[in-house]
Design an enzyme around this catalytic site. Structure first.
Site, PDB file in Angstrom:
ATOM      1  N   ALA A   1      37.402 -43.605  29.854  1.00 22.69           N
ATOM      2  CA  ALA A   1      37.353 -43.348  31.266  1.00 22.69           C
ATOM      3  C   ALA A   1      37.673 -42.015  31.615  1.00 22.69           C
ATOM      4  CB  ALA A   1      37.901 -44.744  31.839  1.00 22.69           C
ATOM      5  N   GLU A   2      38.946 -41.424  31.150  1.00 29.07           N
ATOM      6  CA  GLU A   2      39.229 -40.233  31.574  1.00 29.07           C
ATOM      7  C   GLU A   2      38.238 -39.113  31.125  1.00 29.07           C
ATOM      8  OE1 GLU A   2      41.504 -39.631  33.483  1.00 29.07           O
ATOM      9  OE2 GLU A   2      41.673 -37.300  33.036  1.00 29.07           O
ATOM     10  N   TYR A   3      38.023 -39.305  29.888  1.00 27.09           N
ATOM     11  CA  TYR A   3      36.891 -38.474  29.317  1.00 27.09           C
ATOM     12  C   TYR A   3      35.754 -38.200  30.328  1.00 27.09           C
ATOM     13  CZ  TYR A   3      33.649 -36.147  26.236  1.00 27.09           C
ATOM     14  OH  TYR A   3      32.900 -35.086  25.732  1.00 27.09           O
ATOM     15  N   ASP A   4      35.130 -39.643  30.749  1.00 28.90           N
ATOM     16  CA  ASP A   4      33.998 -39.434  31.521  1.00 28.90           C
ATOM     17  C   ASP A   4      34.228 -38.820  33.056  1.00 28.90           C
ATOM     18  OD1 ASP A   4      32.581 -40.627  29.760  1.00 28.90           O
ATOM     19  OD2 ASP A   4      32.634 -42.796  30.693  1.00 28.90           O
TER      20      ASP A   4
ATOM     21  N   SER B   1      22.376 -38.477  24.017  1.00 36.67           N
ATOM     22  CA  SER B   1      23.204 -39.394  24.471  1.00 36.67           C
ATOM     23  C   SER B   1      22.753 -39.917  25.695  1.00 36.67           C
ATOM     24  CB  SER B   1      24.687 -39.068  24.587  1.00 36.67           C
ATOM     25  OG  SER B   1      24.962 -38.216  25.578  1.00 36.67           O
ATOM     26  N   LEU B   2      23.199 -40.882  26.644  1.00 35.51           N
ATOM     27  CA  LEU B   2      23.149 -41.459  27.731  1.00 35.51           C
ATOM     28  C   LEU B   2      23.728 -40.842  29.065  1.00 35.51           C
ATOM     29  CD1 LEU B   2      22.451 -44.906  26.536  1.00 35.51           C
ATOM     30  CD2 LEU B   2      20.674 -43.473  26.951  1.00 35.51           C
TER      31      LEU B   2
ATOM     32  N   ARG C   1      25.149 -38.921  14.545  1.00 40.15           N
ATOM     33  CA  ARG C   1      24.660 -37.891  15.501  1.00 40.15           C
ATOM     34  C   ARG C   1      25.204 -36.522  15.727  1.00 40.15           C
ATOM     35  NH1 ARG C   1      24.890 -40.300  21.300  1.00 40.15           N
ATOM     36  NH2 ARG C   1      26.824 -40.325  21.268  1.00 40.15           N
TER      37      ARG C   1
ATOM     38  N   GLU D   1      23.220 -48.187  16.449  1.00 45.88           N
ATOM     39  CA  GLU D   1      24.715 -48.243  16.393  1.00 45.88           C
ATOM     40  C   GLU D   1      25.245 -48.877  15.242  1.00 45.88           C
ATOM     41  OE1 GLU D   1      25.239 -46.258  19.162  1.00 45.88           O
ATOM     42  OE2 GLU D   1      27.571 -46.427  19.656  1.00 45.88           O
TER      43      GLU D   1
ATOM     44  N   TYR E   1      22.769 -51.959  14.638  1.00 46.44           N
ATOM     45  CA  TYR E   1      21.745 -52.666  15.583  1.00 46.44           C
ATOM     46  C   TYR E   1      20.933 -51.607  16.068  1.00 46.44           C
ATOM     47  CZ  TYR E   1      24.693 -56.755  15.324  1.00 46.44           C
ATOM     48  OH  TYR E   1      25.237 -57.815  14.700  1.00 46.44           O
TER      49      TYR E   1
ATOM     50  N   CYS F   1      69.256 -63.454  22.543  1.00 43.94           N
ATOM     51  CA  CYS F   1      70.758 -63.385  23.284  1.00 43.94           C
ATOM     52  C   CYS F   1      71.394 -64.448  22.578  1.00 43.94           C
ATOM     53  CB  CYS F   1      70.425 -63.638  24.479  1.00 43.94           C
ATOM     54  SG  CYS F   1      71.958 -64.232  25.517  1.00 43.94           S
TER      55      CYS F   1
ATOM     56  N   CYS G   1      73.648 -68.521  29.288  1.00 42.34           N
ATOM     57  CA  CYS G   1      72.799 -67.418  29.783  1.00 42.34           C
ATOM     58  C   CYS G   1      71.833 -68.134  30.896  1.00 42.34           C
ATOM     59  CB  CYS G   1      71.827 -66.906  28.625  1.00 42.34           C
ATOM     60  SG  CYS G   1      70.931 -65.650  29.304  1.00 42.34           S
TER      61      CYS G   1
HETATM   62  C1  9MJ Z   1      23.882 -48.143  22.738  1.00 45.06           C
HETATM   63  N1  9MJ Z   1      24.892 -47.197  22.344  1.00 45.06           N
HETATM   64  O1  9MJ Z   1      23.831 -49.396  22.596  1.00 45.06           O
HETATM   65  C2  9MJ Z   1      21.038 -45.903  23.296  1.00 45.06           C
HETATM   66  N2  9MJ Z   1      22.672 -47.443  23.150  1.00 45.06           N
HETATM   67  O2  9MJ Z   1      19.283 -44.543  23.817  1.00 45.06           O
HETATM   68  C3  9MJ Z   1      21.556 -48.099  23.325  1.00 45.06           C
HETATM   69  N3  9MJ Z   1      22.374 -46.097  23.135  1.00 45.06           N
HETATM   70  C4  9MJ Z   1      20.435 -44.617  23.479  1.00 45.06           C
HETATM   71  N4  9MJ Z   1      20.273 -47.036  23.481  1.00 45.06           N
HETATM   72  C5  9MJ Z   1      18.965 -43.251  24.091  1.00 45.06           C
HETATM   73  N5  9MJ Z   1      21.339 -49.637  23.443  1.00 45.06           N
HETATM   74  C6  9MJ Z   1      20.089 -42.729  23.493  1.00 45.06           C
HETATM   75  C7  9MJ Z   1      20.920 -43.451  23.234  1.00 45.06           C
END
Ligand code: 9MJ
Length: 671
Positions: free
Chosen positions: A34-37, A82-83, A137, A174, A224, A425, A431
Site C-alpha cells: 500500500a505504501e509502495y503504491d 503489469s496492471l 517477469r 501467477e 494459475y 505473574c 492480583c
Molecule cells: C493476477 N496477478 O492475478 C494479470 N493477474 O494481466 C491477472 N495479473 C495481468 N491478470 C495483464 N489475473 C498483466 C497482468
C-alpha cells in the site's frame, strides 16, 4: 526548508528503486504494498505535473527491479507488463469512460473478470505443446530463466493435451503458495528453528527463485494462468474469457472465480462478491482484475508505458499497512500470563482501524527485533486478529522494550518457567487482574452462565472492592450495585436473579468454573464422570487423575496444585455454603451398558454413517472397537468392498453384521 520539486522527484525515485530491489530481487520487502503504491502514485503525479523532469529510467516507467546475476537472463519477445490500479467505484467509472472515449464507443463493454493473485508473475513457453522455457517477469523486458524450478510445480503440465495447440504458445500467469501450505511451511520452519516467510507472496517468490531446484520441488507452489503472450501458427478465440477456457482444456490451471461481466455495474457486483469470498479462497488475492474481453478491442486500445489500457486491477482494502509502534503494554490474563500488547499509531488495515496488536510473548518481541519507535508492518486478514509481521527501523529515536520483572497490576514477581514461552505473574488471586479474569470466567456461559455479568460490571465490582472472588458474588446486595455506572434498578434485579439461578448447576460446570489451568469443558466433564464427587476430585493424587481420559501429567499437576491452595479451598467452601448444588453424577458403569464386554471390528465402506461415527456409537454402548480381527472378536461389521478382514472373520466363524444390522443394533435405523 522545503525540498525543490526536482529533489523531491529524485528522492522518490531513489527510494522506489531501493524498494524495487528489496521486493523483486531480494524477496524481502521493506515497505508495504500500500505504501509502495502511494509513493509511486505521488511520483507519477509529480512527473505529470512537471513533465520537464520526466525520465524513461524512472521507476514509474518500469515494472520490478534488476535481475540476479546468478540466473541466466531471458528477453521477453513481448514485454510482460503489469496492471494499473483503481481504488474506488469512481475510479472504475473513469477507467471505463477512458476506454469508451478511446474506442469512440458508447455501448456497454464486456469484461473478463479475474481474481488478482498475489504471487509472482511468470511466462511459460510451449513449443509443439512441450514446456521448453519458463521466465520470471523481471523488469518486464528481461526476466530470469527459472525453467528448472517451474518444472517442479505440480500443476504445471510439461506437455499440453488436445487439439489446435499453436506451434509456439506463451502462457502467462501467477505462481502462488496456497495459504494453508504457507502456514504449514512456517510452522515447520518454527519447529526447525529456521526462518519462515513474511507472507505467501514472498514464500512463492523465494521458493521459485532458488538456484537449487530440489529446494523448489519441496515447496508447495501452484500456478494459475491469466493471459497469453506469443501465439505462433495457431488461431484462438476472439475473447479473453474463451481463451482462458481454452488454456484450461489444454491442461493449464485457471482460477475458479473467473467470470464475464457487463459494464461498471457488473464489475462492481463481481468485486463485492469476490471480496466477500476472499477469506475462503486458498490463495491470497489483493483485488480483482477487469479486462476488456474482446481481443480486437484490446489490440485497438494497446498499451501505455507500463500497463495495458484494456485492463486494470481494482484493489481490495490493504491487508498490510505500516505504522509506528508507540509503546508496549503488558496485560495480565486469567492464569497470570503476561502478554505484551503493541500500542500503535492508529492505522486502517483490512477494513478496520487498528491501534493495538498482541505481541504474544517475549520471544516474539526478540524475533521481530522490535523497538519502541520502529515502523511496523501490521497485517489483518479478514476475521483474523491483527498481527505485527515485521519491524523496520523508523525515522524516530528508538527505545528498547523492557519486559517487566514484576506484575504491572499487583507488583508480584513474574516467573518464566524454563522452556515455556509465557511469563506469568505469581500473584494468583491476590492480583486484581487475575481476580477479574477469574470472576469473568466463572460467570461465563460455558461455566456458571450468569447473565448480565459482563466485563464492565466485573471490572467495576473488583475496582470498587465489592468482590474479591467468585464466592463474593453471592453476597452482593441491590444497594451496592445501584450506584455503579450503567446500572439501573431493572438491570440490578436481573443480575441478582441470574446470580441466584446459577446456583443450580452440574459438577462438570462447577469444576470448569473454578478456572483450573488447562481444564476446559471436556476435561471437566471427564473428571466429573470419573470421580462422581467434588470430594473425590479434590483428594485425587496425580496417579489417580491420570486415569481420566485426556488428563496427562501436566494437567494432573495443575489440578493437584489448584486444590492444594488454601485460598482456593476457602473459595470452594464459600461457594458451597452460598448454596451452589448439582444433581448427583450417575456412574457410567461399563458392565451396565448393553454391549459391554463385546469386541467389534468395522471393515469396508459404510454408506449411511462414517466409520468414526459408528465407532463412537458402539463405544457409547460399552463395546470395544478393534482395528483387527482375531479370535477375541465377537462381531465384524462388513461395509461395501470389505476385503481381507471379512475373509478372516468368515474363516474364524465370527458373526458378520451388515451396515443395516449395525444401524438397527444402534437403534439409529431411521427410515
Ligand atoms: C493476477 N496477478 O492475478 C494479470 N493477474 O494481466 C491477472 N495479473 C495481468 N491478470 C495483464 N489475473 C498483466 C497482468
Amino acid at each position: 526548508m522545503t525540498e525543490s520539486i526536482d529533489q523531491q522527484i529524485a528522492t522518490l525515485r531513489q527510494q522506489l528503486q531501493a524498494h524495487n530491489y528489496s521486493y523483486y530481487t531480494l524477496d524481502a520487502p521493506t515497505i508495504t504494498d500500500a505504501e509502495y503504491d502511494r509513493q509511486i502514485k505521488t511520483l507519477r503525479e509529480l512527473e505529470q505535473q512537471y513533465p520537464q523532469y520526466a525520465s524513461t529510467a524512472s521507476p514509474s516507467q518500469s515494472v520490478g527491479g534488476p535481475v540476479l546475476d546468478s540466473f541466466s537472463k531471458i528477453e521477453h519477445e513481448l514485454p510482460m507488463l503489469s496492471l494499473g490500479n483503481v481504488y474506488s467505484e469512481n475510479e472504475l467509472h473513469e477507467f471505463i469512460e477512458r476506454i469508451q472515449n478511446r474506442l469512440k464507443n458508447t455501448q456497454e463493454l464486456t469484461f473478463c473478470v479475474e481474481p488478482k493473485l498475489d504471487g509472482l508473475a511468470i511466462s511459460l513457453l510451449y513449443e509443439q505443446g512441450k514446456l521448453v522455457r519458463a521466465a520470471t517477469r523481471g523488469d518486464g523486458s528481461i526476466g530470469e530463466d527459472v525453467t528448472h524450478n517451474v518444472k517442479t510445480i505440480k500443476n504445471i503440465p510439461h506437455a499440453l493435451q488436445g487439439n489446435n495447440i499453436p506451434v509456439r504458445l506463451e502462457v502467462r500467469g501467477e505462481v502462488v503458495m496456497p495459504i494453508a501450505d504457507f502456514h504449514a511451511f512456517n510452522q515447520q520452519a518454527i519447529a526447525n528453528d529456521t526462518k519462515g516467510f513474511v507472507n505467501p507472496r514472498n514464500a512463492a517468490a523465494g521458493s521459485l527463485r532458488q538456484l537449487d531446484s530440489n529446494i523448489t520441488a519441496q515447496r508447495p507452489l501452484a500456478f494459475y494462468s491469466y493471459g497469453i503472450g506469443i501465439i505462433d501458427q495457431g488461431s484462438l478465440a476472439d475473447s479473453h474469457y474463451q481463451r482462458l477456457q481454452q488454456l484450461q482444456q489444454w491442461g493449464l490451471p485457471i482460477t475458479y472465480e473467473i467470470t464475464r461481466e457487463t459494464g461498471a455495474k457488473g464489475c462492481m457486483t463481481a468485486y463485492t462478491q469476490l471480496l466477500a469470498k476472499r477469506s475462503e479462497l486458498n490463495y491470497e488475492i489483493d483485488g480483482i482484475v477487469y479486462k476488456v474481453d474482446g481481443i480486437a478491442l484490446q489490440e485497438q486500445l494497446g498499451f501505455v508505458a507500463r500497463a495495458p489500457r484494456w485492463a486494470t486491477a481494482h484493489k481490495f482494502p490493504a491487508q498490510e499497512e505500516q505504522t509506528q509502534l508507540l509503546d508496549v503494554e503488558f496485560q495480565v490474563g486469567r492464569t497470570g500470563a503476561i502478554t505484551p500488547v503493541a500500542i500503535l499509531k492508529p492505522v486502517f488495515v483490512g477494513g478496520v482501524t487498528v491501534s493495538r496488536a498482541s505481541l504474544h510473548n517475549a520471544d516474539e518481541i526478540n524475533r521481530l527485533d522490535l523497538k519502541i519507535g520502529n515502523t511496523v508492518i501490521i497485517r489483518r486478514a479478514a476475521d483474523v486478529i491483527p498481527q505485527v509481521v515485521k519491524s523496520l527501523p523508523g525515522a524516530q529515536p528508538q527505545r528498547d522494550i523492557i519486559f517487566p520483572v514484576t506484575c504491572p497490576v499487583c507488583d508480584s514477581e513474574i516467573e518464566r518457567i524454563e522452556g515455556e514461552a509465557i511469563a506469568r505473574c505469581t500473584g494468583g488471586l491476590y492480583c486484581a487482574a487475575q481476580r477479574k479474569q477469574a470472576i469473568k470466567y466463572f460467570a461465563s456461559r460455558k461455566a456458571m452462565n450468569i447473565d448480565g455479568l459482563g466485563v464492565k460490571v466485573v471490572e467495576q465490582l473488583v475496582d470498587e472492592q465489592l468482590i474479591n472472588n467468585p464466592a463474593d458474588l453471592f453476597t452482593l446486595q441491590a444497594d451496592q450495585l445501584i450506584p455503579l455506572e450503567r446500572m439501573a434498578a431493572k438491570k440490578v434485579a436481573n443480575l441478582l436473579s441470574a446470580i441466584q439461578q446459577c446456583k443450580q448447576t452440574t459438577l462438570a460446570k462447577f469444576i470448569l468454573a473454578l478456572g483450573i489451568r488447562e481444564v476446559g469443558d471436556a476435561t471437566a466433564k471427564n473428571l466429573a464422570e470419573h470421580f462422581l464427587t467434588l470430594d473425590a476430585i479434590q483428594n485425587a493424587d496425580i496417579a489417580a487423575l491420570e486415569q481420566v481420559d485426556d488428563v496427562g501429567e501436566i494437567v494432573a499437576r495443575h489440578i493437584v496444585t489448584f486444590f492444594r491452595q488454601v485460598h482456593n479451598q476457602e473459595v470452594i467452601q464459600a461457594l458451597l455454603a452460598a448454596g451452589i448444588h448439582w444433581p448427583e453424577v450417575q456412574a457410567k458403569e461399563k458392565h451396565q451398558l448393553p454391549l459391554a464386554g463385546k469386541t467389534y471390528v468395522l471393515t469396508g465402506t459404510l454408506t449411511k454413517m462414517d466409520r468414526n461415527e459408528a465407532k463412537q456409537a458402539l463405544q457409547a454402548l460399552g463395546a470395544k472397537v478393534s482395528g483387527s480381527v482375531s479370535k477375541k472378536t465377537d462381531y465384524v461389521v462388513a461395509g461395501e468392498s470389505a476385503g481381507s478382514k471379512l475373509t478372516k472373520a468368515q474363516d474364524l466363524g465370527i458373526t458378520i453384521l451388515t451396515e443395516d444390522e449395525l444401524l438397527s443394533l444402534l437403534d439409529l435405523n431411521h427410515p
